[in-house]
Design a protein around this motif. Structure first.
Motif, PDB file in Angstrom:
ATOM      1  N   GLU A  84      33.900  41.873  36.924  1.00  0.00           N
ATOM      2  CA  GLU A  84      33.549  41.293  35.621  1.00  0.00           C
ATOM      3  C   GLU A  84      32.243  41.845  35.084  1.00  0.00           C
ATOM      4  OE1 GLU A  84      35.937  39.813  34.393  1.00  0.00           O
ATOM      5  OE2 GLU A  84      37.068  39.265  36.176  1.00  0.00           O
ATOM      6  N   HIS A 214      44.011  30.616  31.100  1.00  0.00           N
ATOM      7  CA  HIS A 214      42.581  30.782  30.824  1.00  0.00           C
ATOM      8  C   HIS A 214      41.943  29.401  30.544  1.00  0.00           C
ATOM      9  CE1 HIS A 214      41.095  34.876  30.897  1.00  0.00           C
ATOM     10  NE2 HIS A 214      40.036  34.514  30.183  1.00  0.00           N
ATOM     11  N   ASP A 218      34.654  30.324  30.616  1.00  0.00           N
ATOM     12  CA  ASP A 218      34.274  31.557  31.311  1.00  0.00           C
ATOM     13  C   ASP A 218      34.574  31.334  32.793  1.00  0.00           C
ATOM     14  OD1 ASP A 218      33.237  34.040  31.685  1.00  0.00           O
ATOM     15  OD2 ASP A 218      31.145  33.481  31.446  1.00  0.00           O
ATOM     16  N   ASN A 220      37.231  32.492  34.472  1.00  0.00           N
ATOM     17  CA  ASN A 220      38.667  32.363  34.774  1.00  0.00           C
ATOM     18  C   ASN A 220      39.116  33.348  35.837  1.00  0.00           C
ATOM     19  OD1 ASN A 220      39.742  30.397  32.623  1.00  0.00           O
ATOM     20  ND2 ASN A 220      38.415  31.775  31.475  1.00  0.00           N
ATOM     21  N   ARG A 222      37.354  34.874  38.176  1.00  0.00           N
ATOM     22  CA  ARG A 222      36.818  34.587  39.515  1.00  0.00           C
ATOM     23  C   ARG A 222      37.453  33.354  40.134  1.00  0.00           C
ATOM     24  NH1 ARG A 222      31.189  36.822  37.547  1.00  0.00           N
ATOM     25  NH2 ARG A 222      32.219  36.315  35.584  1.00  0.00           N
TER      26      ARG A 222
HETATM   27  N1  LIG Z   1      45.286  41.174  29.488  1.00  0.00           N
HETATM   28  C1  LIG Z   1      44.179  40.955  30.183  1.00  0.00           C
HETATM   29  N2  LIG Z   1      43.142  41.776  30.086  1.00  0.00           N
HETATM   30  C2  LIG Z   1      42.019  41.555  30.764  1.00  0.00           C
HETATM   31  N3  LIG Z   1      41.852  40.523  31.621  1.00  0.00           N
HETATM   32  C3  LIG Z   1      42.861  39.682  31.770  1.00  0.00           C
HETATM   33  C4  LIG Z   1      44.053  39.852  31.056  1.00  0.00           C
HETATM   34  N4  LIG Z   1      44.859  38.852  31.358  1.00  0.00           N
HETATM   35  C5  LIG Z   1      44.218  38.106  32.229  1.00  0.00           C
HETATM   36  N5  LIG Z   1      43.017  38.592  32.513  1.00  0.00           N
HETATM   37  C6  LIG Z   1      42.077  38.000  33.476  1.00  0.00           C
HETATM   38  O1  LIG Z   1      40.962  37.533  32.780  1.00  0.00           O
HETATM   39  C7  LIG Z   1      39.783  37.879  33.484  1.00  0.00           C
HETATM   40  C8  LIG Z   1      38.714  38.178  32.495  1.00  0.00           C
HETATM   41  O2  LIG Z   1      38.717  37.189  31.556  1.00  0.00           O
HETATM   42  P1  LIG Z   1      37.446  36.944  30.688  1.00  0.00           P
HETATM   43  O3  LIG Z   1      36.936  38.234  30.170  1.00  0.00           O
HETATM   44  O4  LIG Z   1      37.725  35.854  29.737  1.00  0.00           O
HETATM   45  O5  LIG Z   1      36.497  36.505  31.794  1.00  0.00           O
HETATM   46  P2  LIG Z   1      36.152  35.079  32.238  1.00  0.00           P
HETATM   47  O6  LIG Z   1      37.038  34.044  31.751  1.00  0.00           O
HETATM   48  O7  LIG Z   1      34.739  34.998  31.871  1.00  0.00           O
HETATM   49  O8  LIG Z   1      36.307  35.072  33.772  1.00  0.00           O
HETATM   50  P3  LIG Z   1      35.592  35.999  34.714  1.00  0.00           P
HETATM   51  O9  LIG Z   1      34.285  36.297  34.056  1.00  0.00           O
HETATM   52  O10 LIG Z   1      35.511  35.341  36.010  1.00  0.00           O
HETATM   53  O11 LIG Z   1      36.603  37.066  34.720  1.00  0.00           O
HETATM   54  C9  LIG Z   1      40.109  39.075  34.321  1.00  0.00           C
HETATM   55  O12 LIG Z   1      39.392  39.089  35.510  1.00  0.00           O
HETATM   56  C10 LIG Z   1      41.585  38.916  34.575  1.00  0.00           C
HETATM   57  O13 LIG Z   1      41.802  38.228  35.788  1.00  0.00           O
END
Ligand SMILES: Nc1ncnc2c1ncn2[C@@H]1O[C@H](COP(=O)(O)OP(=O)(O)OP(=O)(O)O)[C@@H](O)[C@H]1O
Length: 292
Positions: A84, A214, A218, A220, A222
């Motif tokens: 991430e 999701h 934030d 998700n 991890r």
């Molecule tokens: N189409 C996609 N493209 C990118 N990431 C995706 C997709 N579908 C699901 N994900 C998941 O979403 C995560 C990233 O989501 P996001 O950028 O919203 O980060 P987040 O919710 O902040 O969570 P984290 O920071 O822990 O990943 C990725 O690690 C992946 O597991």
């Protein structure tokens, strides 16, 4: 409901092998080269063979289990955060978690993510060792709370009340009002599927379905990777990291599984199976088990 014996895999020294970073990237190259050469079923069979070999090395001494826990905690914390965009190296993650030393000049958030991830990892291990267990909403929320409370107290351990977008994809996660009922359905779906598909497939789908919803503002990705590992550990497959060099493959496989036309989760499941086998090779290396 998942119910299997207490199967905890194992490193041997918390003193990180100096070649750890090299090992991870070499393994990833090997993994990339092998992609699509084996069918999903062949990958599951291979993982099951490794599982048997590793289990034959049990029981481990409590100190060995402790050292292995620490080893894989650092490895997963590093890789899951790096996926991430967290800039801590594996050595910096280790220094932070073992000696409390922060990396000079790096964002505070990177250290908070590592500390939070390590706390959530400890909780994940505790749940794995309390048997029997079922995946439940409060477990997933607690994984998120532990990971995220040092970063954003307001949004920790609760579902989002805003719309979210995933950068670089057309896929739109559901609206916030839908999240509570989708999470109930999600938990039922995962528990009902347990025992009906291969445990690696279950763990991969549990990861994929969670990031599809999701549920959090934030964290998700991890939380989903910790939950996937909870299921894999419970079934004796060890702690599975997605190496940061495979980020493109990982995200592409998720995208294919979410596309509007012919969504297909097979390559995501295969990728998780391949990463599981790489982890198992690592266990064999650490335990000095000759697997071939
Ligand atoms: N189409 C996609 N493209 C990118 N990431 C995706 C997709 N579908 C699901 N994900 C998941 O979403 C995560 C990233 O989501 P996001 O950028 O919203 O980060 P987040 O919710 O902040 O969570 P984290 O920071 O822990 O990943 C990725 O690690 C992946 O597991």
């Amino acid at each position: 409901m998942v119910a299997i014996g207490h199967e905890i895999p194992y490193p041997i020294s918390t003193r990180f092998p100096a070649d750890m970073v090299n090992t991870i990237s070499e393994r990833s190259v090997e993994l990339s080269a092998r992609r699509n050469l084996m069918t999903k079923q062949e990958l599951f069979n291979k993982a099951d063979q490794y599982k048997k070999i590793i289990q034959a090395a049990r029981p481990l001494k409590p100190e060995e289990i402790k050292e292995l826990d620490a080893y894989f905690k650092i490895g997963l914390t590093y890789s899951s955060n790096a996926l991430e965009g967290n800039t801590l190296t594996i050595s910096e993650t280790k220094m932070l978690l073992e000696d409390g030393l922060t990396a000079g000049g790096k964002p505070l958030k990177d250290s908070l993510e590592a500390i939070g991830h390590a706390k959530a990892y400890d909780f994940m291990l505790q749940i794995v060792r309390e048997k029997p267990f079922e995946i439940a909403e409060h477990i997933i929320l607690e994984l998120h709370r532990l990971f995220y409370e040092g970063i954003d107290k307001q949004n920790t351990g609760k579902y989002r009340d805003i719309s979210v977008y995933i950068t670089g994809t057309d896929y739109l996660p559901p609206e916030p009002e839908q999240v509570p009922h989708l999470m109930k359905e999600y938990v039922n779906k995962v528990n009902q599927l347990s025992g009906k598909v291969h445990p690696i497939e279950l763990a991969a789908l549990a990861h994929k379905w969670l990031v599809d919803i999701h549920p959090y503002v934030d964290g998700n990705g991890r939380t989903a990777r910790l939950l996937m590992n909870l299921l894999l550990m419970h079934d004796g497959y060890g702690i599975v990291s997605i190496p940061p060099v495979l980020r493109v493959e990982y995200i592409d496989a998720l995208r294919v599984s979410q596309r509007a036309d012919h969504p297909d989760a097979e390559s995501f499941i295969q990728l998780i199976a391949e990463c599981t086998i790489e982890t198992q090779k690592e266990y064999c290396r650490l335990l000095r088990i000759k697997a071939n």
